[in-house]
Write a protein that holds these residues in place. Structure first.
Motif, PDB file in Angstrom:
ATOM      1  N   LEU A  36       0.819  -1.208   0.000  1.00  0.00           N
ATOM      2  CA  LEU A  36       0.000   0.000   0.000  1.00  0.00           C
ATOM      3  C   LEU A  36       0.856   1.262   0.000  1.00  0.00           C
ATOM      4  N   ARG A  37       1.955   1.231   0.730  1.00  0.00           N
ATOM      5  CA  ARG A  37       2.789   2.430   0.805  1.00  0.00           C
ATOM      6  C   ARG A  37       3.502   2.741  -0.502  1.00  0.00           C
ATOM      7  N   SER A  38       3.531   1.796  -1.435  1.00  0.00           N
ATOM      8  CA  SER A  38       4.214   2.036  -2.713  1.00  0.00           C
ATOM      9  C   SER A  38       3.307   2.632  -3.781  1.00  0.00           C
ATOM     10  N   VAL A  39       1.997   2.721  -3.513  1.00  0.00           N
ATOM     11  CA  VAL A  39       1.063   3.269  -4.505  1.00  0.00           C
ATOM     12  C   VAL A  39       1.212   4.789  -4.535  1.00  0.00           C
ATOM     13  N   ARG A  40       1.377   5.385  -5.738  1.00  0.00           N
ATOM     14  CA  ARG A  40       1.565   6.827  -5.883  1.00  0.00           C
ATOM     15  C   ARG A  40       0.628   7.383  -6.943  1.00  0.00           C
ATOM     16  N   ASP A  41       0.097   8.572  -6.656  1.00  0.00           N
ATOM     17  CA  ASP A  41      -0.640   9.329  -7.672  1.00  0.00           C
ATOM     18  C   ASP A  41       0.335  10.139  -8.520  1.00  0.00           C
ATOM     19  N   GLY A  42      -0.035  10.407  -9.747  1.00  0.00           N
ATOM     20  CA  GLY A  42       0.801  11.251 -10.601  1.00  0.00           C
ATOM     21  C   GLY A  42       0.819  12.680 -10.116  1.00  0.00           C
ATOM     22  N   GLY A  43       1.944  13.339 -10.294  1.00  0.00           N
ATOM     23  CA  GLY A  43       2.052  14.740  -9.948  1.00  0.00           C
ATOM     24  C   GLY A  43       2.487  14.980  -8.525  1.00  0.00           C
ATOM     25  N   GLU A  44       2.784  13.960  -7.729  1.00  0.00           N
ATOM     26  CA  GLU A  44       3.238  14.144  -6.351  1.00  0.00           C
ATOM     27  C   GLU A  44       4.715  14.500  -6.334  1.00  0.00           C
ATOM     28  N   GLY A  45       5.093  15.317  -5.397  1.00  0.00           N
ATOM     29  CA  GLY A  45       6.509  15.609  -5.202  1.00  0.00           C
ATOM     30  C   GLY A  45       7.047  16.745  -6.034  1.00  0.00           C
ATOM     31  N   GLY A  46       6.252  17.533  -6.714  1.00  0.00           N
ATOM     32  CA  GLY A  46       6.725  18.703  -7.454  1.00  0.00           C
ATOM     33  C   GLY A  46       7.581  18.316  -8.647  1.00  0.00           C
ATOM     34  N   ASP A  47       8.811  18.833  -8.675  1.00  0.00           N
ATOM     35  CA  ASP A  47       9.701  18.603  -9.824  1.00  0.00           C
ATOM     36  C   ASP A  47      10.415  17.251  -9.761  1.00  0.00           C
ATOM     37  N   ASN A  48      10.233  16.496  -8.699  1.00  0.00           N
ATOM     38  CA  ASN A  48      10.895  15.191  -8.579  1.00  0.00           C
ATOM     39  C   ASN A  48      10.255  14.221  -9.554  1.00  0.00           C
ATOM     40  N   ASP A  49      11.052  13.697 -10.509  1.00  0.00           N
ATOM     41  CA  ASP A  49      10.521  12.805 -11.539  1.00  0.00           C
ATOM     42  C   ASP A  49      10.013  11.498 -10.950  1.00  0.00           C
ATOM     43  N   PHE A  50      10.604  11.062  -9.841  1.00  0.00           N
ATOM     44  CA  PHE A  50      10.200   9.783  -9.255  1.00  0.00           C
ATOM     45  C   PHE A  50       8.761   9.836  -8.750  1.00  0.00           C
ATOM     46  N   TYR A  51       8.417  10.916  -8.074  1.00  0.00           N
ATOM     47  CA  TYR A  51       7.067  11.040  -7.536  1.00  0.00           C
ATOM     48  C   TYR A  51       6.090  11.597  -8.555  1.00  0.00           C
ATOM     49  N   ALA A  52       6.584  12.170  -9.625  1.00  0.00           N
ATOM     50  CA  ALA A  52       5.694  12.762 -10.631  1.00  0.00           C
ATOM     51  C   ALA A  52       5.017  11.705 -11.481  1.00  0.00           C
ATOM     52  N   VAL A  53       5.540  10.499 -11.482  1.00  0.00           N
ATOM     53  CA  VAL A  53       4.980   9.425 -12.300  1.00  0.00           C
ATOM     54  C   VAL A  53       4.058   8.567 -11.435  1.00  0.00           C
ATOM     55  N   MET A  54       2.843   8.330 -11.930  1.00  0.00           N
ATOM     56  CA  MET A  54       1.909   7.458 -11.212  1.00  0.00           C
ATOM     57  C   MET A  54       2.446   6.025 -11.194  1.00  0.00           C
ATOM     58  N   PHE A  55       2.328   5.384 -10.035  1.00  0.00           N
ATOM     59  CA  PHE A  55       2.807   3.994  -9.924  1.00  0.00           C
ATOM     60  C   PHE A  55       1.783   3.166  -9.164  1.00  0.00           C
ATOM     61  N   VAL A  56       1.326   2.104  -9.803  1.00  0.00           N
ATOM     62  CA  VAL A  56       0.412   1.144  -9.190  1.00  0.00           C
ATOM     63  C   VAL A  56       1.030  -0.236  -9.361  1.00  0.00           C
ATOM     64  N   PRO A  57       1.449  -0.907  -8.274  1.00  0.00           N
ATOM     65  CA  PRO A  57       2.079  -2.238  -8.383  1.00  0.00           C
ATOM     66  C   PRO A  57       1.030  -3.314  -8.679  1.00  0.00           C
ATOM     67  N   ASN A  58       0.705  -3.479  -9.956  1.00  0.00           N
ATOM     68  CA  ASN A  58      -0.391  -4.367 -10.334  1.00  0.00           C
ATOM     69  C   ASN A  58      -0.118  -5.822  -9.981  1.00  0.00           C
TER      70      ASN A  58
END
Length: 492
Positions: free
Chosen positions: A125-147
């Protein structure tokens, strides 16, 4: 040290924390592994099936939260049900049975599955991320869902449902008295197989290794450990090694004992066995010659034992015998009056004693790698185990007709398995002691039924090969007994 390692291992096996902890760690590693695989596998690698993917972060969080929250709730329920079952069993069957339920692997795995599923879901659960998080940080800017990891959580949830169904069946089955007694009886038979060698396998080993040494190592036994020594003398030619702690003797590591005796070039006679209570000052070993027994040697000998607050069935078959006797004694108490539970216990004791009667006792003379005698253990015998089982049970069975008749029948079933005259003599002693109690505790028709069964047992013991006679209906046995006791020319 080896004795403490074995003792700690037995404590871990009988704990409710070890297996769930291991399964939780494995689940955490699996979560990290699948998340890493998800990070490297393209989204379209497995096609576009909507069943496999939960591509939106909100949906992924909902799935993981639902699974994790339900698993920790079910884990608490499972723990509560397990504790309730343990309390019920220990209160009704005996507090010493708590060890058997703590060793139950089904309860440990059930609790571990739910805990592991919860840990897995929380880490994914802690690895799920919405797109646009973290400002200019490319890692958090990409949506990630561990399917793939989410699909694994769904599989774990389905498996947990199956484990829950198993647990619902396992708990009532586990506390059923017949299954409780069968588990103890099976463990007792297994322990006796380890303690008393099989005659057939022993004969095969002798054929493969050659004949035994002359007089079976008796020539190496020191004279001070023989029968001609006056044990009442104020001085003895051997050193006494005493315990340095209190508790029930759980482990005796014979390998460590042999190595310590070999290093000091002494012969050790054991004065203890597993299951006894030791305390500082109680003599554990006799060591000869005494001049070689230094403080270091004493410490090495004492390190071969491990004590605890309760008895353990690991090296103590008598503990399992006591459990069966305790259940039978509780069943025959006036407040319970359940002779058929006692009969079940006697059946398993019969199985164990019949197995024991056909085997030779373990060799008490233990040698080192060079064939030198190092340790003289306390001998085990069929008569001792018979007294621990049926001897301790006779005071309860002698006052109930149903239990008394079955008690004598069990002794009758053991007789054909005996091979030594001393074993038959032990059965006769049990018969005489039991009938002495039965004649004081029973009267009238109940006593006549028991007397008829006792005569049948005597006939079996007197038979050249101790063959059990063909069964005769109980009513006919009583009629024959009454007719035999009446004077000639009279009628019933």
């Amino acid at each position: 040290m080896r004795a403490y390692v074995q003792q700690y291992y037995q404590r871990i096996v009988a704990s409710y924390w070890f297996v769930p902890s291991i399964m939780a760690v494995v689940a955490a590693l699996l979560a990290f592994l699948l998340i890493e695989i998800d990070a490297r596998v393209p989204l379209d690698a497995f096609g576009e099936s909507p069943f496999f993917y939960a591509t939106q972060p909100d949906g992924a969080r909902a799935i993981l939260s639902a699974i994790g929250g339900s698993m920790i709730g079910v884990a608490g329920t499972v723990f509560s049900v397990t504790m309730a079952a343990v309390v019920f069993a220990s209160g009704n069957y005996g507090p010493r049975l708590l060890t058997n339920f703590m060793n139950d692997r089904g309860n440990q795995i059930t609790l571990g599955v739910f805990v592991a599923t919860f840990v897995y879901c929380m880490l994914v659960l802690r690895s799920v991320r919405d797109g646009g998080e973290g400002g200019d940080n490319d890692f958090y800017a990409v949506m990630f869902v561990p399917n793939i990891a989410i699909f694994g959580a769904i599989l774990l949830a389905i498996g947990s449902i199956g484990v829950l169904i198993f647990f619902i069946h396992h708990v009532p089955s586990n506390i059923h008295i017949s299954n409780v007694v069968a588990g103890i009886g099976t463990g007792l038979c297994r322990q006796l197989d380890d303690t008393f060698p099989d005659p057939d396998s022993e004969a095969t080993d002798r054929e493969a290794t050659g004949p035994d040494e002359p007089d079976h190592l008796l020539w190496q036994v020191p004279a001070c450990f023989g029968d001609e020594v006056d044990e009442t003398s104020p001085t003895v030619p051997y050193a006494e090694v005493v315990a340095d702690r209190s508790g029930y003797l759980q482990i005796i590591d014979r390998e460590t004992l042999i190595k310590a005796a070999r290093a000091a070039d002494i012969v050790v006679r054991m004065n203890c066995r597993t299951g006894i209570f030791v305390h500082p000052g109680r003599v554990l070993f006799h060591a000869w010659p005494s001049e070689r027994v230094t403080d270091e040697v004493r410490a090495a000998l004492v390190s071969s034992i491990a004590c605890g607050n309760q008895r353990s069935p690991h090296q103590d078959p008598v503990f399992l015998v006591d459990e069966l006797v305790e259940i039978a004694g509780r069943a025959l108490s006036p407040g319970v009056n359940d002779p058929y539970t006692a009969i079940t216990c006697m059946d398993w004791l019969t199985s164990a004693m019949a197995r024991l009667a056909g085997r030779e006792p373990a060799d008490p003379l233990l040698v080192d790698a060079d064939g030198r005698l190092r340790v003289i253990a306390l001998p085990d015998s069929f008569a001792e185990y018979l007294e621990f089982s049926f001897g301790h049970l006779r005071q309860y069975a002698a006052t109930d007709m149903i239990a008394a008749e079955h008690y004598l029948e069990c002794l009758e079933q053991i007789a054909p398995a005996t091979r030594r005259p001393g074993d038959i003599a032990a059965l006769r002693r049990q018969h005489d002691a039991f009938m002495g109690l039965a004649r004081r505790g029973l009267a009238g028709a109940a006593l006549e039924v028991v007397e008829a069964r006792a005569e049948r047992l005597v006939a079996t013991l007197d038979h050249p090969v101790h063959r059990v006679p063909y069964p005769v209906p109980a009513g006919e046995r009583v009629e024959r007994l009454v007719a035999a006791r009446q004077p000639a020319g009279t009628t019933a």
